[in-house]
Write a protein that holds these residues in place. Structure first.
Motif, PDB file in Angstrom:
ATOM      1  N   THR A   1      63.450 -18.391  20.619  1.00 45.59           N
ATOM      2  CA  THR A   1      62.199 -17.654  20.781  1.00 45.59           C
ATOM      3  C   THR A   1      62.068 -17.067  22.181  1.00 45.59           C
ATOM      4  OG1 THR A   1      61.089 -19.761  21.254  1.00 45.59           O
ATOM      5  CG2 THR A   1      60.958 -18.934  19.011  1.00 45.59           C
ATOM      6  N   SER A   2      62.560 -17.794  23.205  1.00 43.76           N
ATOM      7  CA  SER A   2      62.521 -17.252  24.571  1.00 43.76           C
ATOM      8  C   SER A   2      63.413 -16.023  24.682  1.00 43.76           C
ATOM      9  CB  SER A   2      62.978 -18.318  25.576  1.00 43.76           C
ATOM     10  OG  SER A   2      62.119 -19.426  25.576  1.00 43.76           O
ATOM     11  N   THR A   3      64.578 -16.094  24.034  1.00 44.08           N
ATOM     12  CA  THR A   3      65.509 -14.969  24.088  1.00 44.08           C
ATOM     13  C   THR A   3      64.913 -13.739  23.406  1.00 44.08           C
ATOM     14  OG1 THR A   3      67.375 -16.500  24.066  1.00 44.08           O
ATOM     15  CG2 THR A   3      67.840 -14.211  23.528  1.00 44.08           C
ATOM     16  N   ILE A   4      64.310 -13.944  22.239  1.00 45.84           N
ATOM     17  CA  ILE A   4      63.703 -12.815  21.526  1.00 45.84           C
ATOM     18  C   ILE A   4      62.543 -12.239  22.332  1.00 45.84           C
ATOM     19  CG2 ILE A   4      62.459 -12.132  19.435  1.00 45.84           C
ATOM     20  CD1 ILE A   4      64.070 -14.244  17.928  1.00 45.84           C
ATOM     21  N   SER A   5      61.764 -13.111  22.978  1.00 44.89           N
ATOM     22  CA  SER A   5      60.651 -12.638  23.805  1.00 44.89           C
ATOM     23  C   SER A   5      61.143 -11.712  24.905  1.00 44.89           C
ATOM     24  CB  SER A   5      59.900 -13.822  24.425  1.00 44.89           C
ATOM     25  OG  SER A   5      59.276 -14.612  23.449  1.00 44.89           O
TER      26      SER A   5
ATOM     27  N   LEU B   1      58.086 -16.441   6.132  1.00 40.18           N
ATOM     28  CA  LEU B   1      56.830 -16.570   6.863  1.00 40.18           C
ATOM     29  C   LEU B   1      55.916 -15.379   6.591  1.00 40.18           C
ATOM     30  CD1 LEU B   1      58.120 -18.005  10.259  1.00 40.18           C
ATOM     31  CD2 LEU B   1      56.446 -19.095   8.769  1.00 40.18           C
ATOM     32  N   LEU B   2      56.497 -14.195   6.510  1.00 39.55           N
ATOM     33  CA  LEU B   2      55.693 -13.017   6.203  1.00 39.55           C
ATOM     34  C   LEU B   2      55.066 -13.125   4.817  1.00 39.55           C
ATOM     35  CD1 LEU B   2      57.649  -9.980   7.660  1.00 39.55           C
ATOM     36  CD2 LEU B   2      55.206 -10.363   7.864  1.00 39.55           C
ATOM     37  N   GLN B   3      55.838 -13.640   3.885  1.00 36.40           N
ATOM     38  CA  GLN B   3      55.299 -13.822   2.535  1.00 36.40           C
ATOM     39  C   GLN B   3      54.137 -14.816   2.542  1.00 36.40           C
ATOM     40  OE1 GLN B   3      58.872 -15.069   0.572  1.00 36.40           O
ATOM     41  NE2 GLN B   3      59.444 -13.003  -0.080  1.00 36.40           N
ATOM     42  N   GLU B   4      54.322 -15.912   3.291  1.00 35.80           N
ATOM     43  CA  GLU B   4      53.270 -16.923   3.351  1.00 35.80           C
ATOM     44  C   GLU B   4      52.015 -16.387   4.045  1.00 35.80           C
ATOM     45  OE1 GLU B   4      55.067 -20.189   5.348  1.00 35.80           O
ATOM     46  OE2 GLU B   4      56.492 -20.631   3.733  1.00 35.80           O
ATOM     47  N   MET B   5      52.207 -15.626   5.120  1.00 36.46           N
ATOM     48  CA  MET B   5      51.068 -15.117   5.885  1.00 36.46           C
ATOM     49  C   MET B   5      50.285 -14.066   5.105  1.00 36.46           C
ATOM     50  SD  MET B   5      53.072 -14.897   9.549  1.00 36.46           S
ATOM     51  CE  MET B   5      51.835 -13.891  10.356  1.00 36.46           C
TER      52      MET B   5
ATOM     53  N   GLN C   1      60.461  -5.518  13.471  1.00 34.17           N
ATOM     54  CA  GLN C   1      60.338  -5.448  14.924  1.00 34.17           C
ATOM     55  C   GLN C   1      58.917  -5.771  15.373  1.00 34.17           C
ATOM     56  OE1 GLN C   1      62.184  -1.452  15.161  1.00 34.17           O
ATOM     57  NE2 GLN C   1      63.492  -2.314  16.739  1.00 34.17           N
ATOM     58  N   ALA C   2      57.916  -5.287  14.630  1.00 35.17           N
ATOM     59  CA  ALA C   2      56.526  -5.576  14.970  1.00 35.17           C
ATOM     60  C   ALA C   2      56.237  -7.068  14.824  1.00 35.17           C
ATOM     61  CB  ALA C   2      55.589  -4.760  14.077  1.00 35.17           C
ATOM     62  N   TRP C   3      56.796  -7.689  13.787  1.00 35.23           N
ATOM     63  CA  TRP C   3      56.576  -9.124  13.588  1.00 35.23           C
ATOM     64  C   TRP C   3      57.192  -9.917  14.735  1.00 35.23           C
ATOM     65  CZ3 TRP C   3      58.784 -13.871  13.102  1.00 35.23           C
ATOM     66  CH2 TRP C   3      58.033 -14.863  12.457  1.00 35.23           C
ATOM     67  N   LEU C   4      58.390  -9.513  15.157  1.00 33.45           N
ATOM     68  CA  LEU C   4      59.062 -10.209  16.256  1.00 33.45           C
ATOM     69  C   LEU C   4      58.366  -9.976  17.601  1.00 33.45           C
ATOM     70  CD1 LEU C   4      62.771  -9.508  15.268  1.00 33.45           C
ATOM     71  CD2 LEU C   4      61.686 -11.753  15.357  1.00 33.45           C
ATOM     72  N   ALA C   5      57.566  -8.923  17.671  1.00 40.17           N
ATOM     73  CA  ALA C   5      56.874  -8.590  18.922  1.00 40.17           C
ATOM     74  C   ALA C   5      55.553  -9.330  19.050  1.00 40.17           C
ATOM     75  CB  ALA C   5      56.639  -7.082  19.008  1.00 40.17           C
ATOM     76  N   SER C   6      55.444 -10.476  18.444  1.00 41.58           N
ATOM     77  CA  SER C   6      54.239 -11.299  18.528  1.00 41.58           C
ATOM     78  C   SER C   6      54.642 -12.707  18.933  1.00 41.58           C
ATOM     79  CB  SER C   6      53.503 -11.338  17.184  1.00 41.58           C
ATOM     80  OG  SER C   6      52.597 -12.417  17.134  1.00 41.58           O
ATOM     81  N   GLN C   7      54.132 -13.178  20.057  1.00 39.62           N
ATOM     82  CA  GLN C   7      54.466 -14.522  20.514  1.00 39.62           C
ATOM     83  C   GLN C   7      53.960 -15.575  19.534  1.00 39.62           C
ATOM     84  OE1 GLN C   7      56.400 -15.182  23.447  1.00 39.62           O
ATOM     85  NE2 GLN C   7      56.558 -17.049  22.225  1.00 39.62           N
ATOM     86  N   GLU C   8      52.830 -15.300  18.901  1.00 42.39           N
ATOM     87  CA  GLU C   8      52.291 -16.238  17.919  1.00 42.39           C
ATOM     88  C   GLU C   8      53.257 -16.401  16.744  1.00 42.39           C
ATOM     89  OE1 GLU C   8      48.339 -16.816  15.048  1.00 42.39           O
ATOM     90  OE2 GLU C   8      48.397 -15.213  16.551  1.00 42.39           O
ATOM     91  N   ASN C   9      53.812 -15.279  16.276  1.00 39.50           N
ATOM     92  CA  ASN C   9      54.781 -15.346  15.182  1.00 39.50           C
ATOM     93  C   ASN C   9      56.039 -16.101  15.604  1.00 39.50           C
ATOM     94  OD1 ASN C   9      53.085 -13.902  13.527  1.00 39.50           O
ATOM     95  ND2 ASN C   9      54.098 -11.937  13.876  1.00 39.50           N
ATOM     96  N   LEU C  10      56.479 -15.851  16.840  1.00 34.41           N
ATOM     97  CA  LEU C  10      57.669 -16.543  17.321  1.00 34.41           C
ATOM     98  C   LEU C  10      57.430 -18.044  17.429  1.00 34.41           C
ATOM     99  CD1 LEU C  10      59.075 -14.139  20.060  1.00 34.41           C
ATOM    100  CD2 LEU C  10      59.834 -14.435  17.716  1.00 34.41           C
TER     101      LEU C  10
ATOM    102  N   ALA D   1      70.245 -12.700  13.247  1.00 38.47           N
ATOM    103  CA  ALA D   1      70.520 -12.429  11.839  1.00 38.47           C
ATOM    104  C   ALA D   1      70.139 -13.622  10.974  1.00 38.47           C
ATOM    105  CB  ALA D   1      72.003 -12.095  11.654  1.00 38.47           C
ATOM    106  N   SER D   2      70.426 -14.829  11.469  1.00 35.55           N
ATOM    107  CA  SER D   2      70.144 -16.027  10.685  1.00 35.55           C
ATOM    108  C   SER D   2      68.657 -16.339  10.600  1.00 35.55           C
ATOM    109  CB  SER D   2      70.893 -17.225  11.283  1.00 35.55           C
ATOM    110  OG  SER D   2      72.285 -17.026  11.219  1.00 35.55           O
ATOM    111  N   LEU D   3      67.853 -15.743  11.470  1.00 37.11           N
ATOM    112  CA  LEU D   3      66.405 -15.970  11.413  1.00 37.11           C
ATOM    113  C   LEU D   3      65.717 -15.116  10.356  1.00 37.11           C
ATOM    114  CD1 LEU D   3      65.510 -16.104  15.219  1.00 37.11           C
ATOM    115  CD2 LEU D   3      65.897 -18.002  13.665  1.00 37.11           C
ATOM    116  N   ILE D   4      66.401 -14.085   9.856  1.00 34.76           N
ATOM    117  CA  ILE D   4      65.768 -13.155   8.923  1.00 34.76           C
ATOM    118  C   ILE D   4      65.188 -13.857   7.689  1.00 34.76           C
ATOM    119  CG2 ILE D   4      66.201 -11.187   7.401  1.00 34.76           C
ATOM    120  CD1 ILE D   4      65.897 -10.471  10.386  1.00 34.76           C
TER     121      ILE D   4
END
Length: 696
Positions: free
Chosen positions: A323-327, A426-430, A445-454, A417-420
């Motif tokens: 998550t830190s790397t993606i951030s 998670l998107l389905q659940e949300m 990309q928008a989903w990954l651009a949220s610290q809460e989602n990460l 890739a393995s996080l997809i």
């Protein structure tokens, strides 16, 4: 009775008598079966005293069993000097050379440099040691060729004592074949301790301590190897992955401490990602500030210098977490809801100064110490690394090459890739959405651009068992077209959408449809191919062509395309803590020729990257015996030079054969797109797509 029958009986009797030693004595009964010779085994290791210069040094006399040139198992004895301290260093200071006269005992491997992975030897900051293997009874005046190996591991893990790269077998082979040489492996500082931003106005040598350690090791060898029977003027420096990146940097003329051609005269770079975009001085400073922030969050500390080693490694683990790397990759770390203006400036600066976000792939790789003069900012000249290695030239005879699937384990890529699958779930659940939801690249990309989602994603990963992690990684080997497109754009960063779009428009890289599994599997294969072309094979190919055209330095280019019968990319043992990223890398490499796959064949050592023994097939063993002899030889440099006119590349083929391939790009890299049909790498080069971000 016919003549034929009588003749047959006569022959039978004659053969029977011959089998009995020609005797017709029937009283002896059945003859005993011939004795099967006992298998040849190594002798027990023993401690010896060796005269090195003016003093005696305790070392080990060891033996190994290897095949000679005719394939016969042979026992060969050699001498090993282990754990020799070549330098000492205080934390966050550059190392200082140690005198050999202080060394009395070289019978055991030394400490491993601190890292967030289990190691066979104990870890300590007192880890700057090296290991030497030489043929038995080598005399000081022997002047043998010297090979020095720098290990890989993303500048975060590994050691010169790892079982896979111990050089006893290859040194024994050289002695057995009448081509003796000396081999050396080294340790250097890793992670935060090896690459730590320093204010260049206060510390002119900068904070690339690992590079400084490597230079001290080479200086120590230059000063002392003649005492062991080596020739300081015949040194070949070899590196794999991070080690190869180091060799590329150490070749540079653009340094305050030029050692190429002085401390080493030839170079071999295995899987050097020459397309890698190293951190700039400013990016290193930003990363340093982030580390300080993590230290404050974890330990309420204002500076990293106050932390213990255990605490520093915890900060490092947080910095390299998914998550830190993606951030950092996506720019989330710019966002501060309490300071929107500052956030905008941070984003603008990221777009303006960041050629790519690739430095997040290897956050503890060396950083560029040079900084141009700016408003109220003095110029900083730098010391060890002042410019991108891709923009410099080879200085000495060089062998450069890559494995067919090097990029499959390139840090962040298999992880993302393995996080997809988890992201989609998670998107389905949300959103209370049904299964089979189709996401656009922009949505991912928008989903990954949220610290809460990460944070949600991180919680999900922490709850997974090792078995579930493996299943998650296996699912990551299939990619919807939208996810594939999103990852490609993540790879090149916010400022390189034009480059990403041009690549994705080529037939060979265009996203496949999501309706069928075959399309999703093809997307993953294309992602591996694309990133390999852009980071490894393409840049290596261009560098070899440039050097050939200049005609000043002999260069050899190779491709390792052999898939062994065992999975070399197991980076942890069962009893160790398993990090998700390690699981993703291991699964991503299953059935592929990944970075490090060549090491058992180069060193003729039946081990995987975790240090566990493997069982090579007969074809594996044949290639081990052959390639290890080629690698530690003059012929690798003299007989396999790359030539642009013939496009001749040394190829370790899928069937285990080792031979040059002419018209290599056209033969090996076929393509569908009309722009790439003359050879995929040549086409990408002509389109100006390989390494074009360095021209910004």
């Amino acid at each position: 009775m016919t003549m034929f029958s009588r003749s047959a009986i006569a022959v039978f009797v004659t053969l029977s008598l011959a089998a009995c030693g020609g005797s017709d004595d029937q009283s002896s009964g059945n003859q005993p079966a011939p004795e099967v010779p006992a298998p040849i085994t190594p002798l027990p290791a023993e401690q010896i005293a060796v005269q090195i210069g003016d003093h005696q040094l305790k070392a080990m006399k060891e033996s190994v069993v290897i095949d000679d040139l005719q394939g016969q198992a042979t026992r060969v004895e050699l001498e090993a000097f282990k754990g020799i301290p070549y330098a000492s260093a205080a934390r966050f200071e550059h190392s200082q050379l140690r005198d050999i006269s202080a060394v009395q005992d070289a019978t055991e491997f030394g400490y491993v440099c601190p890292q967030n992975r289990g190691t066979i030897q104990a870890q300590s900051e007192d880890c700057l040691n090296l290991n030497i293997w030489r043929p038995e009874n080598t005399q000081a005046e022997a002047a043998l060729p010297v090979y020095i190996f720098i290990h890989g591991g993303d500048f975060e893990v590994g050691s010169g004592a790892d079982p896979l790269i111990q050089a006893d077998n290859v040194v024994a082979q050289g002695a057995l074949d009448g081509k003796p040489f000396i081999a050396i492996t080294i340790n250097y500082r890793l992670g935060i301790l090896g690459s730590y931003w320093m204010d260049g106005t206060q510390a002119p040598e900068g904070g690339n301590f690992g590079l400084g350690d490597q230079k001290r090791a080479l200086a120590w060898v230059n000063e002392n190897i003649d005492l062991f029977g080596g020739d300081p003027n015949n040194v070949t420096l070899i590196g794999q992955e991070a080690g190869a990146m180091s060799v590329g940097i150490l070749q540079q003329r653009e340094t305050q401490e030029d050692i190429a051609g002085i401390h080493f005269q030839r170079a071999i770079m295995q899987s050097n990602p020459y397309g890698f975009d190293y951190k700039s001085y400013g990016q290193a400073q930003t990363f340093h500030d982030k580390l300080v922030q993590y230290g404050a969050e974890l330990y309420q500390s204002e500076t990293l210098t106050e932390l213990s080693l255990t605490q520093l490694l915890a900060v490092q683990a947080k910095a390299t977490g998914l998550t830190s790397t993606i951030s950092a990759w996506s720019g989330i770390d710019c966002i501060d809801t309490q300071d929107l203006v500052g956030s905008s400036l941070c984003f603008a600066s990221k777009l303006d100064s960041e050629m790519t976000p690739q430095h997040h792939l290897k956050p503890f790789a060396p950083y560029i110490e040079y900084r141009a003069k700016g408003f109220l900012k003095p110029e900083i000249s730098g010391y060890h690394l002042t410019t991108q290695p891709a923009q410099t030239q080879y200085r000495i005879p060089t062998v450069v090459g890559f494995n067919t699937d090097d990029a499959a384990t390139t840090s962040f890529m298999p992880s993302l890739a393995s996080l997809i699958p988890s992201i989609i779930q998670l998107l389905q659940e949300m959103n209370d959405a049904p299964e089979g939801i189709e996401l656009s690249a922009q949505e991912i990309q928008a989903w990954l651009a949220s610290q809460e989602n990460l944070n949600l994603l991180n919680q999900r990963l922490l709850q997974l068992t090792p078995e579930q992690l493996t299943a998650q990684a296996e699912l990551g080997n299939i990619l919807p077209g939208s996810a594939y497109e999103a990852i490609v754009k993540f790879f090149f960063g916010l400022g390189n959408n034009e480059l990403a779009n041009k690549l994705l428009a080529l037939t060979d890289f265009v996203p496949n449809g999501e309706s069928e599994l075959s399309g999703a599997t093809a997307n993953m294969a294309q992602l591996n191919l694309l990133t390999n072309d852009m980071l490894f094979s393409g840049p290596a190919y261009i560098k070899a062509k440039q050097t050939s055209d200049q005609g000043q330095v002999a260069t050899s280019l190779y491709q390792f395309d052999y898939k062994p019968s065992f999975n070399n990319w197991t980076v942890y043992n069962e009893e160790e803590t398993i990090y998700p990223s390690d699981t993703f890398k291991s699964v991503s490499c299953t059935g592929k020729v990944c970075s490090g796959t060549e090491l058992p064949f180069i060193f003729n050592k039946p081990y995987n990257l975790a240090g566990s023994k493997v069982k090579p097939s007969s074809t594996d063993q044949q290639l081990m015996n052959k390639l290890s002899r080629i690698w530690f030889s003059d012929e690798l440099f003299t007989d396999h030079q790359y030539d642009t006119a013939t496009d001749r590349v040394l190829t370790i083929k899928a069937d285990g054969q080792v031979s040059p391939v002419t018209d290599w790009d056209a033969e090996q890299n076929s393509a569908q797109d009309p722009e790439l049909r003359g050879g995929r790498l040549t086409g990408l080069e002509h389109l100006g797509l390989i390494m074009n971000y360095f021209d910004k």
